[in-house]
Design a protein around this motif. Structure first.
Motif, PDB file in Angstrom:
ATOM      1  N   ILE A   8       4.769  -1.512  -6.662  1.00  0.00           N
ATOM      2  CA  ILE A   8       4.145  -2.575  -5.854  1.00  0.00           C
ATOM      3  C   ILE A   8       4.323  -2.290  -4.361  1.00  0.00           C
ATOM      4  CG2 ILE A   8       4.226  -5.065  -5.322  1.00  0.00           C
ATOM      5  CD1 ILE A   8       5.120  -5.421  -8.298  1.00  0.00           C
ATOM      6  N   LYS A   9       5.440  -1.675  -4.011  1.00  0.00           N
ATOM      7  CA  LYS A   9       5.731  -1.360  -2.613  1.00  0.00           C
ATOM      8  C   LYS A   9       4.616  -0.474  -2.018  1.00  0.00           C
ATOM      9  CE  LYS A   9      10.148  -1.205  -0.374  1.00  0.00           C
ATOM     10  NZ  LYS A   9      11.534  -0.892  -0.491  1.00  0.00           N
ATOM     11  N   ASP A  10       4.206   0.533  -2.798  1.00  0.00           N
ATOM     12  CA  ASP A  10       3.148   1.445  -2.344  1.00  0.00           C
ATOM     13  C   ASP A  10       1.821   0.719  -2.189  1.00  0.00           C
ATOM     14  OD1 ASP A  10       4.654   3.659  -2.083  1.00  0.00           O
ATOM     15  OD2 ASP A  10       4.292   4.404  -4.125  1.00  0.00           O
ATOM     16  N   ILE A  11       1.562  -0.153  -3.148  1.00  0.00           N
ATOM     17  CA  ILE A  11       0.303  -0.910  -3.080  1.00  0.00           C
ATOM     18  C   ILE A  11       0.293  -1.773  -1.823  1.00  0.00           C
ATOM     19  CG2 ILE A  11      -1.057  -2.746  -4.186  1.00  0.00           C
ATOM     20  CD1 ILE A  11      -0.146  -1.592  -6.884  1.00  0.00           C
ATOM     21  N   PHE A  12       1.432  -2.412  -1.562  1.00  0.00           N
ATOM     22  CA  PHE A  12       1.539  -3.225  -0.343  1.00  0.00           C
ATOM     23  C   PHE A  12       1.265  -2.369   0.888  1.00  0.00           C
ATOM     24  CE2 PHE A  12       3.705  -7.095  -2.011  1.00  0.00           C
ATOM     25  CZ  PHE A  12       3.058  -8.013  -1.214  1.00  0.00           C
ATOM     26  N   ARG A  13       1.930  -1.225   0.958  1.00  0.00           N
ATOM     27  CA  ARG A  13       1.819  -0.367   2.134  1.00  0.00           C
ATOM     28  C   ARG A  13       0.354   0.026   2.377  1.00  0.00           C
ATOM     29  NH1 ARG A  13       6.254   3.570   1.779  1.00  0.00           N
ATOM     30  NH2 ARG A  13       7.417   1.823   2.631  1.00  0.00           N
ATOM     31  N   LYS A  14      -0.272   0.499   1.326  1.00  0.00           N
ATOM     32  CA  LYS A  14      -1.670   0.947   1.462  1.00  0.00           C
ATOM     33  C   LYS A  14      -2.571  -0.230   1.847  1.00  0.00           C
ATOM     34  CE  LYS A  14      -1.433   4.721  -1.834  1.00  0.00           C
ATOM     35  NZ  LYS A  14      -1.386   4.918  -3.268  1.00  0.00           N
ATOM     36  N   THR A  15      -2.354  -1.361   1.202  1.00  0.00           N
ATOM     37  CA  THR A  15      -3.226  -2.517   1.421  1.00  0.00           C
ATOM     38  C   THR A  15      -3.112  -3.039   2.842  1.00  0.00           C
ATOM     39  OG1 THR A  15      -2.839  -3.112  -0.871  1.00  0.00           O
ATOM     40  CG2 THR A  15      -3.859  -4.773   0.497  1.00  0.00           C
ATOM     41  N   LEU A  16      -1.881  -3.195   3.307  1.00  0.00           N
ATOM     42  CA  LEU A  16      -1.743  -3.780   4.644  1.00  0.00           C
ATOM     43  C   LEU A  16      -2.152  -2.788   5.739  1.00  0.00           C
ATOM     44  CD1 LEU A  16       1.211  -2.862   6.098  1.00  0.00           C
ATOM     45  CD2 LEU A  16       2.074  -4.382   4.334  1.00  0.00           C
ATOM     46  N   MET A  17      -1.949  -1.495   5.483  1.00  0.00           N
ATOM     47  CA  MET A  17      -2.385  -0.515   6.486  1.00  0.00           C
ATOM     48  C   MET A  17      -3.902  -0.491   6.585  1.00  0.00           C
ATOM     49  SD  MET A  17       0.300   2.590   5.976  1.00  0.00           S
ATOM     50  CE  MET A  17      -0.388   3.715   7.168  1.00  0.00           C
ATOM     51  N   GLU A  18      -4.553  -0.570   5.452  1.00  0.00           N
ATOM     52  CA  GLU A  18      -6.016  -0.576   5.456  1.00  0.00           C
ATOM     53  C   GLU A  18      -6.532  -1.842   6.153  1.00  0.00           C
ATOM     54  OE1 GLU A  18      -8.105   1.671   4.962  1.00  0.00           O
ATOM     55  OE2 GLU A  18      -9.850   0.368   5.193  1.00  0.00           O
ATOM     56  N   SER A  19      -5.857  -2.936   5.896  1.00  0.00           N
ATOM     57  CA  SER A  19      -6.274  -4.198   6.503  1.00  0.00           C
ATOM     58  C   SER A  19      -6.155  -4.135   8.028  1.00  0.00           C
ATOM     59  CB  SER A  19      -5.406  -5.327   5.951  1.00  0.00           C
ATOM     60  OG  SER A  19      -5.563  -6.471   6.709  1.00  0.00           O
TER      61      SER A  19
ATOM     62  N   ARG B 127      -6.116  -1.462   9.833  1.00  0.00           N
ATOM     63  CA  ARG B 127      -7.104  -0.483  10.312  1.00  0.00           C
ATOM     64  C   ARG B 127      -8.453  -1.184  10.533  1.00  0.00           C
ATOM     65  NH1 ARG B 127      -5.903   3.525   6.604  1.00  0.00           N
ATOM     66  NH2 ARG B 127      -4.314   4.447   7.914  1.00  0.00           N
ATOM     67  N   GLN B 128      -8.825  -2.013   9.597  1.00  0.00           N
ATOM     68  CA  GLN B 128     -10.101  -2.757   9.722  1.00  0.00           C
ATOM     69  C   GLN B 128     -10.046  -3.702  10.923  1.00  0.00           C
ATOM     70  OE1 GLN B 128     -12.823  -2.162   7.985  1.00  0.00           O
ATOM     71  NE2 GLN B 128     -11.692  -0.626   6.800  1.00  0.00           N
ATOM     72  N   TRP B 129      -8.895  -4.311  11.119  1.00  0.00           N
ATOM     73  CA  TRP B 129      -8.730  -5.223  12.263  1.00  0.00           C
ATOM     74  C   TRP B 129      -8.907  -4.467  13.578  1.00  0.00           C
ATOM     75  CZ3 TRP B 129      -3.909  -8.901  11.363  1.00  0.00           C
ATOM     76  CH2 TRP B 129      -4.199  -9.768  10.308  1.00  0.00           C
TER      77      TRP B 129
ATOM     78  N   LEU C 193       3.164   1.359   9.513  1.00  0.00           N
ATOM     79  CA  LEU C 193       2.055   0.750  10.259  1.00  0.00           C
ATOM     80  C   LEU C 193       1.847   1.412  11.623  1.00  0.00           C
ATOM     81  CD1 LEU C 193       0.184  -1.725   9.699  1.00  0.00           C
ATOM     82  CD2 LEU C 193       1.677  -3.037  11.184  1.00  0.00           C
ATOM     83  N   ASP C 194       2.911   1.968  12.179  1.00  0.00           N
ATOM     84  CA  ASP C 194       2.827   2.558  13.522  1.00  0.00           C
ATOM     85  C   ASP C 194       1.719   3.606  13.626  1.00  0.00           C
ATOM     86  OD1 ASP C 194       4.889   0.940  14.124  1.00  0.00           O
ATOM     87  OD2 ASP C 194       6.407   2.499  14.324  1.00  0.00           O
ATOM     88  N   GLU C 195       1.536   4.363  12.531  1.00  0.00           N
ATOM     89  CA  GLU C 195       0.540   5.449  12.608  1.00  0.00           C
ATOM     90  C   GLU C 195      -0.878   4.911  12.726  1.00  0.00           C
ATOM     91  OE1 GLU C 195       1.362   7.208   8.567  1.00  0.00           O
ATOM     92  OE2 GLU C 195      -0.835   7.254   8.527  1.00  0.00           O
ATOM     93  N   VAL C 196      -1.111   3.693  12.287  1.00  0.00           N
ATOM     94  CA  VAL C 196      -2.459   3.116  12.396  1.00  0.00           C
ATOM     95  C   VAL C 196      -2.837   2.911  13.866  1.00  0.00           C
ATOM     96  CG1 VAL C 196      -3.907   1.136  11.722  1.00  0.00           C
ATOM     97  CG2 VAL C 196      -2.119   1.937  10.189  1.00  0.00           C
ATOM     98  N   PHE C 197      -1.846   2.701  14.706  1.00  0.00           N
ATOM     99  CA  PHE C 197      -2.113   2.421  16.127  1.00  0.00           C
ATOM    100  C   PHE C 197      -2.309   3.690  16.967  1.00  0.00           C
ATOM    101  CE2 PHE C 197      -0.100  -1.507  14.761  1.00  0.00           C
ATOM    102  CZ  PHE C 197      -0.885  -2.465  15.378  1.00  0.00           C
ATOM    103  N   ILE C 198      -1.986   4.841  16.361  1.00  0.00           N
ATOM    104  CA  ILE C 198      -2.086   6.093  17.136  1.00  0.00           C
ATOM    105  C   ILE C 198      -3.555   6.383  17.464  1.00  0.00           C
ATOM    106  CG2 ILE C 198      -1.652   8.603  17.043  1.00  0.00           C
ATOM    107  CD1 ILE C 198       0.765   7.914  15.202  1.00  0.00           C
TER     108      ILE C 198
ATOM    109  N   ASN D  98      -0.255  -0.322  21.172  1.00  0.00           N
ATOM    110  CA  ASN D  98       1.033  -0.739  20.601  1.00  0.00           C
ATOM    111  C   ASN D  98       2.104  -0.379  21.631  1.00  0.00           C
ATOM    112  OD1 ASN D  98       3.457  -1.050  19.321  1.00  0.00           O
ATOM    113  ND2 ASN D  98       3.104   0.500  17.755  1.00  0.00           N
ATOM    114  N   PRO D  99       2.638  -1.352  22.317  1.00  0.00           N
ATOM    115  CA  PRO D  99       3.539  -1.041  23.432  1.00  0.00           C
ATOM    116  C   PRO D  99       4.987  -0.788  23.029  1.00  0.00           C
ATOM    117  CG  PRO D  99       3.206  -3.401  23.319  1.00  0.00           C
ATOM    118  CD  PRO D  99       2.467  -2.809  22.159  1.00  0.00           C
ATOM    119  N   GLU D 100       5.276  -0.801  21.724  1.00  0.00           N
ATOM    120  CA  GLU D 100       6.676  -0.702  21.318  1.00  0.00           C
ATOM    121  C   GLU D 100       7.294   0.618  21.779  1.00  0.00           C
ATOM    122  OE1 GLU D 100       9.345  -2.287  17.719  1.00  0.00           O
ATOM    123  OE2 GLU D 100       7.812  -0.864  17.129  1.00  0.00           O
ATOM    124  N   HIS D 101       8.505   0.497  22.309  1.00  0.00           N
ATOM    125  CA  HIS D 101       9.289   1.636  22.809  1.00  0.00           C
ATOM    126  C   HIS D 101       8.605   2.369  23.955  1.00  0.00           C
ATOM    127  CE1 HIS D 101      11.733   0.694  19.441  1.00  0.00           C
ATOM    128  NE2 HIS D 101      10.924   1.215  18.551  1.00  0.00           N
TER     129      HIS D 101
END
Lengths: 316, 532
Positions: A104-115, A117-119, A146-151, A158-161
């Motif tokens: 389920i962890k993987d499904i979460f990761r993929k789902t929220l990253m895709e979401s 990305r669409q945003w 999630l950080d890689e989606v902002f690259i 993404n102003p973090e760090h």
């Protein structure tokens, strides 16, 4: 610029309607920059099981549904708007997930990253050429992946760090990590380690008088971090007259604000502790969150040459 | 049904590790929060202090029964609004979102003013009707006699308010702990008080009263009231019992406060409505049985006579302490321990009620500050005590000023019309409920299924609004057509009460224009942002 107006919101937890409102907030409030302070991804996946004959079964808000593929779109939209992720699956996969919950962890990761990305596509579409700057920081609940989606994003930063300049003027540092919570969320650090991270960033600021500390976790015990006190089973402790509360903010964040005395502290994390406080000369805000009702809580802050000129808490 | 059967899935959702996923409060936890606020002992004492005077011959137990359906709809309205907007924090935001922010502010301002006025009266009565009996049972009869006087309330009001400020400056958890302790003392005292009455009878009370006040003092009180002009028309008993429901409404209020912490209730639509309705039912049961027990024990004629003399001819009321039932403990039993427990129970109950009242005032000041309607330094949290000291002190000072106004002027006579104007304000909230499903379809459509339920095609929330509107309309009618409420009802007294509602409009609009000039448009604070 003589005056800069920024809009800050936080903790939308996957609510697509809140994100869409956020993108429109710059125009609606005539803000020069819009900032999202973390916890942008949702906590829940709603499995929609294809049961054969083009029918999908799922439960939503306690009601069981069985809908055809044609009817599905409206429900998908409704679920996304509320901050949950619809996930189309099969009875076989559901059985597998019951057997191997680690999947389920993987499904979460993929789902929220895709979401997200669409945003970000949507953000590019709406904000490109508008002159409105957009900063989105992940929060403690957001997966590290999630950080890689902002690259390589052009419109959203993404102003973090990093040390960024809002409207080429206001220096801002950002951190989505929080101190430890009972939930073991993805971005948590011990107070000492958190202090090292944020203090390291603060040292790079040239002019703290006009600096913004965009730290997801609010400072400890200043009125922006009161959450329900929980028993060992994570149940709120309630009694006559209401629910007991406890400060859950970060001592490292408080220490850093007291040491560097920036102009502005932007925080989120504790949804029920909406408010503004002054710590010394620093104006700190937690706009709270009402994402589950589709309401975007935020704070509009007017900054002039002297510092924070005025503010307004919003619920749009 | 077929769809429901087919749609069975093994899991409704998957959850990942994330903050805030706490176990839900049960409906019983929620009920306890609300029921504690519904103060049965104080409610009975206050109902019998006024209703037998304003509506002579009324049946108070019946009034509690008559008020129940209206209270049910008010409770339903609160439950459904809470379920639709659990984190919004109450009627200020409900009305702001459904009608206009300025109307929401006016409603909230008036509620705050009413609470300040009620707290001031409670501090007055704290001295005369609750502290005095406590001193008496401890043998300090002279002190008790002095405490029961008006000047004593002015002096004792200062330490009472300082104590309130101290408790609040120690933080909200301290406030809740103090409330819990007071609640327990109140509970024991109230139950014992009811038990003494239930196990005793009217003859026993008469003997106790005459024993302390002199032979035939009981009959003498009834006779004095008659001579002072008290009359009872049995033909009006039914009508007056119906009218007396306006006092019953006041006593039923409080359980709705569950909405203030609804953010912590997870299945809010189910838990909030269950908790509110059970709190209301339990409160009604206590009030109705309690009223029957009180009448049986003290005697209807006697209660009417005391209320009449206390309100219209206090100089003829020959009592060592106040005229509230809480002062009558000394006549109920000679057992010093029982006297002490019951008196301390009553003392705890009146102090207890001041805490949520103070909480409402400071909480609303916070909301106004966040909306830039009052200066932000008022709601500033003190760095040393971590509590909003300035807002707390201002609330305390306002309550004390109102105490002085109440005791030194005739202002309160006008303000009793607050009951009527309060119901007018309740009608505004009802109107907000009626239009909410249509005007804020965006929020309504996302609300839990119970909120979206329809009857004859009309949403349940709208129905609750309609029936609340009728109920509150009835209270307005009774309040403004009953001469004894608010003294002589004149256009002046009506306007004096209404002024507190109307004054909110300029108080909102002036900072609104100032802020707009500075670059922040307050009207945007609650404006829905377009998602598309």
């Amino acid at each position: 610029m003589t005056e800069i107006k920024i809009f800050f919101a936080s903790d939308i937890h996957g609510s697509e309607i809140c994100f869409r409102k956020f993108l429109n907030a710059g125009k609606a409030y005539q803000a020069d920059a819009i900032l999202m302070g973390g916890d942008i991804t949702g906590k829940m996946i709603v499995p929609m099981v294809e049961t054969g004959g083009g029918t999908f079964a799922f439960q939503w808000l306690g009601t069981p549904y069985a809908v055809s593929r044609e009817e599905l779109d409206g429900h998908l939209q409704q679920i996304r708007m509320s901050g949950c992720y619809p996930y189309q699956t099969t009875p076989d996969e559901m059985a597998l997930l019951e057997e191997k919950p680690e999947l389920i962890k993987d499904i979460f990761r993929k789902t929220l990253m895709e979401s997200v990305r669409q945003w970000l596509y949507l953000a590019e579409e709406r904000l490109k050429g508008s002159g409105i700057e957009c900063y989105i920081t992940p929060g403690n609940d957001d997966d590290l992946a999630l950080d890689e989606v902002f690259i390589n994003q052009n419109v959203v930063c993404n102003p973090e760090h990093k040390l960024v300049y809002i409207k080429d003027d206001l220096e801002m540092i950002a951190c989505g990590y929080s101190n430890r919570t009972p939930w073991n969320s993805p971005r948590e650090l011990n107070e000492e380690d958190l202090w090292k991270v944020i203090d390291g960033m603060a040292q790079g600021i040239a002019n703290t008088q006009r600096a913004i500390f965009n730290f997801h976790c609010p400072p400890f015990d200043v009125g922006l971090d009161l959450a329900p006190r929980l028993d060992k089973n994570l149940k709120p402790i309630a009694g006559v007259g209401g629910v007991d509360t406890a400060p859950v903010g970060s001592k490292a964040v408080l220490k850093t604000i007291q040491a560097y005395r920036p102009m502005l502290g932007l925080h989120g994390h504790v949804h029920e502790s909406r408010g503004v406080v002054k710590i010394g000369r620093t104006f700190c805000v937690n706009p709270g969150s009402e994402y589950s009702e589709g309401i975007l809580r935020g704070c509009l802050i007017l900054i002039d040459q002297k510092g924070v000129k005025d503010y307004m808490l919003t619920a749009g | 049904m077929e769809a429901a059967k087919q749609s069975k899935v093994s899991r409704a959702f998957f959850v990942r590790e994330a903050t805030g996923l706490v176990r839900e409060l049960s409906w019983f936890d929620t009920f306890l929060c609300g029921f504690g606020i519904l103060n049965v002992g104080l409610g009975l004492v206050q109902a019998f202090a006024y209703a037998p005077y304003v509506f002579p011959g009324s049946n108070i137990a019946l009034a509690f029964v008559i008020a129940l359906p209206g209270a049910f709809f008010i409770g339903l309205l609160n439950s459904l609004f809470t379920a639709a907007m659990p984190r919004s924090g109450g009627d200020y935001v409900w009305v702001s979102r459904s009608i206009y922010p300025v109307v929401g502010f006016a409603v909230n301002f008036f509620v705050t003013f009413s609470v300040i006025a009620a707290a001031a009266v409670n501090i007055w009565y704290l001295a005369s009707n609750f502290l005095a009996p406590a001193f008496y049972v401890f043998g300090l009869k002279d002190v008790a006699a002095w405490v029961a006087t008006g000047p004593a309330a002015i002096i004792l009001g200062i330490p009472a308010i300082l104590l309130l400020i101290l408790i609040f400056s120690l933080g909200l958890n301290t406030v809740r702990r103090v409330m819990l302790v007071l609640f327990l003392i109140t509970g024991v005292g109230t139950l014992l008080w009811l038990l003494i009455m239930a196990l005793g009878n009217n003859n026993g009370f008469i003997a106790g009263f005459n024993g302390l006040m002199g032979a035939n003092a009981y009959q003498g009180m009834i006779q004095t009231a008659k001579e002072a002009g008290r009359t009872v028309d049995p033909a009006q008993s039914g009508r007056y019992s119906f009218y007396a429901m306006i006092y019953a409404f006041q006593m039923y209020s409080g359980f709705q406060m569950i909405g203030y912490f609804a953010g912590e209730i997870k299945r809010v639509s189910k838990s909030a409505i269950q908790a509110i309705m059970v709190a209301l039912a339990a409160g009604a049961l206590f009030f109705i049985i309690g009223a029957l027990v009180v009448v049986r024990y003290f005697g209807n004629e006697f209660l009417g006579a005391v209320a009449f003399l206390a309100n219209s001819a206090p100089d003829k009321l020959n009592l060592p302490l106040g005229a509230y039932l809480s002062s009558f403990t000394i006549f109920m039993t000679t057992n010093p321990l029982l006297r002490i427990i019951v008196s301390l129970g009553f003392l705890a109950t009146i102090i207890w009620i001041l805490l949520p009242q103070m909480l409402i005032v400071t909480r609303n000041m916070f909301a106004w500050s966040f909306d830039r309607l009052i200066p932000s330094w008022i709601a500033q949290v003190n760095e040393r005590t971590h509590s909003p000291i300035i807002a707390t002190i201002i609330a305390g000072v306002l309550i004390y000023v109102m105490l002085l106004v109440t005791l030194l002027t005739k202002f309160w006579a006008y303000l009793v019309n607050l009951a009527g104007v309060g119901a007018l304000v309740g009608m505004v909230v009802a109107a907000a409920a009626i239009i909410f499903p249509y005007r804020r379809k965006d929020i309504f459509d996302k609300a839990p299924s119970l909120v979206r339920k329809t009857i004859f095609g009309v949403p349940l929330l709208t129905w609750a609004g309609i029936f609340t509107l009728i109920t509150q309309g009835l209270v307005v009618y009774v309040a403004f057509t009953t001469p004894s409420i608010g003294g002589a009802v004149s256009m002046g007294s009506l306007l004096a009460s209404l002024a507190m509602f109307i004054i909110a409009f300029p108080l909102y609009l002036i900072p609104y224009y100032i802020n707009k000039k500075r670059g922040l448009d307050n009207s945007l604070a609650y404006k829905e942002l377009p998602p598309e």
